[in-house]
Design an enzyme around this catalytic site. Structure first.
Site, short mmCIF file in Angstrom:
data_model
loop_
_atom_site.label_atom_id
_atom_site.label_comp_id
_atom_site.label_asym_id
_atom_site.label_seq_id
_atom_site.Cartn_x
_atom_site.Cartn_y
_atom_site.Cartn_z
N LYS A 185 -9.34 -4.50 4.46
CA LYS A 185 -8.37 -5.57 4.71
C LYS A 185 -7.92 -5.56 6.17
O LYS A 185 -7.85 -6.60 6.84
CB LYS A 185 -7.15 -5.39 3.81
N ASN A 186 -7.65 -4.37 6.71
CA ASN A 186 -7.08 -4.28 8.07
C ASN A 186 -8.10 -4.46 9.17
O ASN A 186 -7.75 -4.42 10.35
CB ASN A 186 -6.33 -2.95 8.22
C1 EPZ Z 1 -1.10 -1.73 11.06
O1 EPZ Z 1 0.20 -2.33 11.08
C2 EPZ Z 1 -1.59 -1.84 9.62
N1 EPZ Z 1 -1.63 -3.24 9.24
C3 EPZ Z 1 -0.64 -1.08 8.70
O2 EPZ Z 1 -1.18 -1.10 7.38
C4 EPZ Z 1 -0.57 0.37 9.14
O3 EPZ Z 1 0.39 1.04 8.37
C5 EPZ Z 1 -0.15 0.45 10.62
O4 EPZ Z 1 -1.04 -0.34 11.44
C6 EPZ Z 1 -0.17 1.86 11.15
O5 EPZ Z 1 -1.40 2.44 10.97
C7 EPZ Z 1 -2.70 -3.99 9.65
O6 EPZ Z 1 -3.60 -3.55 10.33
C8 EPZ Z 1 -2.71 -5.42 9.21
P1 EPZ Z 1 1.74 -0.68 14.33
P2 EPZ Z 1 0.91 -2.67 12.48
O7 EPZ Z 1 1.98 -1.83 15.25
O8 EPZ Z 1 -0.10 -3.00 13.49
C9 EPZ Z 1 6.11 0.23 16.00
C10 EPZ Z 1 -1.21 -1.41 5.04
O9 EPZ Z 1 -0.67 -0.70 4.17
N2 EPZ Z 1 5.93 -0.98 16.83
O10 EPZ Z 1 0.61 0.21 14.63
O11 EPZ Z 1 1.98 -3.65 12.18
C11 EPZ Z 1 6.15 -0.09 14.50
O12 EPZ Z 1 7.43 -0.48 14.10
C12 EPZ Z 1 -0.42 -1.73 6.33
O13 EPZ Z 1 -2.35 -1.85 4.96
C13 EPZ Z 1 6.93 -1.34 17.71
O14 EPZ Z 1 7.96 -0.68 17.82
O15 EPZ Z 1 1.58 -1.26 12.83
C14 EPZ Z 1 5.70 1.22 13.90
O16 EPZ Z 1 6.77 2.09 13.82
C15 EPZ Z 1 1.00 -1.35 6.24
N3 EPZ Z 1 6.74 -2.46 18.45
C16 EPZ Z 1 4.67 1.72 14.91
O17 EPZ Z 1 4.95 1.07 16.14
C17 EPZ Z 1 5.60 -3.22 18.37
O18 EPZ Z 1 5.49 -4.24 19.08
C18 EPZ Z 1 3.21 1.47 14.54
O19 EPZ Z 1 3.09 0.13 14.15
C19 EPZ Z 1 4.59 -2.83 17.47
C20 EPZ Z 1 4.78 -1.70 16.71
#
Ligand code: EPZ
Length: 437
Positions: A22-23
């Site tokens: 999915k991701n």
């Molecule tokens: C991706 O989400 C995945 N989703 C998530 O999978 C996964 O948990 C996550 O990466 C971490 O591996 C998809 O790929 C669609 P991040 P994403 O940006 O990209 C912070 C599942 O279960 N952050 O890597 O949204 C954020 O809050 C899902 O399939 C900021 O602060 O996650 C988090 O604490 C759930 N500012 C951390 O970074 C930003 O602009 C990592 O988030 C972006 C992120």
């Protein structure tokens, strides 16, 4: 809302095939917006988030043909709308992946700010800062991000250093930089296999990027991108979920169409915890619980290549069946222990302090009525119910349908006693039950 009814205690046996990731599918579908030519994607998982992403693309004006269930032919030759509306973004945050492609190809984009979700506030500030570094003007208005390219119409390549590793942030910038003027370097980039898969597709479309899968990605912007054909990688989190399913039920599984090299940290940790995992070949694993039983092992979630946060909930369920005390530290999302309280309702011994969960095992789990709160939490509850004594009723399983393809059918084919109860049947059953009391 559908529920799952599961009667636990059966050791799962047999073969299961892993679906597409999915991701990876979500950013690859968004990438089709970068080109007027057709992008054909194979091995797409048949899950709700893919249906939502398809709807978004069609709302923007793309055509999506489905010659077969898991293949989409996407053509973004006539994009008329440059907006990902609130209704879609609130159901699926990954809709923000339309921002980079729309902004870089059409010079403008409007995307609803995704609110928080069950596992955390999840801001997109790092995405927006990066777009500004590529010369875009970014404004927040009435809950929307409004982004515009410089008057030249093209973004300008530059250096992006993410303060924090972000998966979709890296993907959004890769897509934006692909059509930007000049060279972009992304530092502290996410290294997930899904990033490499997206880069492979973009390079097939004519992009010039290298270093995907490492902390530094370099991109030479090009004037235009063409069409391509691409097969999505297998879902490493679904693979990890089925490994845990074999171990937690004391069964043995052959897991096919997977990519073991994408989950080395998970395989390593599960082997430490007493799970026998054999690589039969590059795409097949043989899994069973070792005779010595499961042992409690600490784990900390980190960005790839370390232990993924998307396996944390499933691992917690497993640790309830392991001898000893384990400490699970969640470093990615600030609120990703929602499943713990439901596992405790089933009899697990878990305490939470800050971002650390302490699990004491082995405890006997008993069937109960429980509620799923997010995608991976619901997977964890299904795993717990499969090894619990008696019947479990899991509510709000729409969460699991977002990211696991035909999960009931897959588990039933392995001998699990699991069924989906649609809302109307559930209400009737509750009424009947109330009537007999
Ligand atoms: C991706 O989400 C995945 N989703 C998530 O999978 C996964 O948990 C996550 O990466 C971490 O591996 C998809 O790929 C669609 P991040 P994403 O940006 O990209 C912070 C599942 O279960 N952050 O890597 O949204 C954020 O809050 C899902 O399939 C900021 O602060 O996650 C988090 O604490 C759930 N500012 C951390 O970074 C930003 O602009 C990592 O988030 C972006 C992120």
């Amino acid at each position: 809302m559908d529920k799952f009814r599961i009667t636990g205690g059966r050791a799962l046996k047999g073969r299961v095939s892993i679906s597409g990731a999915k991701n990876s599918a979500l950013p690859c579908m968004a990438a089709a917006l970068l080109s007027p030519e057709t992008v054909t994607l194979h091995n797409l998982p048949y899950v709700r988030d893919i249906i939502t992403q398809r709807r978004l693309l069609e709302d923007l004006g793309a055509t999506v043909l489905t010659p077969e269930l898991r293949t989409h032919k996407i053509s973004a030759s006539h994009i008329e709308l440059f907006e990902a509306p609130y209704d879609l973004v609130r159901t699926m945050r990954a809709s923000v992946l339309a921002l980079g492609p729309l902004l870089t190809r059409f010079g403008k984009a409007k995307v609803s700010l995704p609110g928080g979700c069950a596992i955390g506030t999840r801001p997109i500030d790092l995405h927006l800062i990066a777009f500004e570094k590529l010369g875009a003007e970014v404004k927040l208005e009435a809950g929307n991000v409004i982004a515009r390219a410089p008057s030249s119409g093209r973004l300008i390549g530059g250096e992006i250093h993410f303060d924090k590793v972000t998966v979709t942030g890296t993907e959004n910038v890769m897509m934006a930089a692909a059509l930007a003027k000049g060279r972009t370097v992304i530092k502290n980039a996410a290294q997930e296999p899904e990033i490499e898969d997206l880069a492979e597709l973009l390079n097939k479309m004519g992009a010039r990027m290298k270093g995907a899968g490492t902390p530094v990605i370099e991109i030479e912007g090009v004037e235009a991108l063409g069409g391509a054909e691409h097969t999505i990688i297998p879902d490493r989190i679904e693979t990890g979920t089925f490994i845990v399913a074999a171990a937690i039920t004391g069964g043995e599984l052959e897991i096919k169409s997977c990519r073991p090299e994408h989950i080395t940290a998970v395989i390593h940790k599960l082997r430490e915890a007493g799970v026998e995992i054999e690589e039969l070949n590059q795409s097949t694993l043989y899994v069973r619980r070792s005779n010595g039983g499961l042992k409690a092992k600490d784990v900390t979630t980190e960005p790839h290549p370390d232990f993924p946060t998307d396996m944390q909930a499933q691992y917690m369920a497993l640790m309830t069946q392991a001898e000893g005390e384990s400490h699970i530290v969640e470093t990615i999302f600030e609120n990703r222990f929602m499943h713990a309280s439901e596992l405790i309702r089933m009899g697990a011994d878990i305490s939470i302090s800050g971002n650390t969960a302490t699990v004491r095992g082995k405890t006997k789990l008993m069937g109960a009525k429980i509620i799923a709160s997010d995608l991976r939490a619901s997977a964890s509850l299904v795993l717990a119910a499969l090894c619990a004594e008696g019947e479990t009723l899991i509510d709000r399983v729409y969460h699991i349908d977002r990211g696991y393809e035909t999960i009931v059918r897959k588990f039933r084919s392995l001998g699990a006693d699991i069924q989906r109860i649609s809302e109307s049947i559930a209400i009737a059953a509750d009424a009947a039950e109330a009537h007999t009391k």
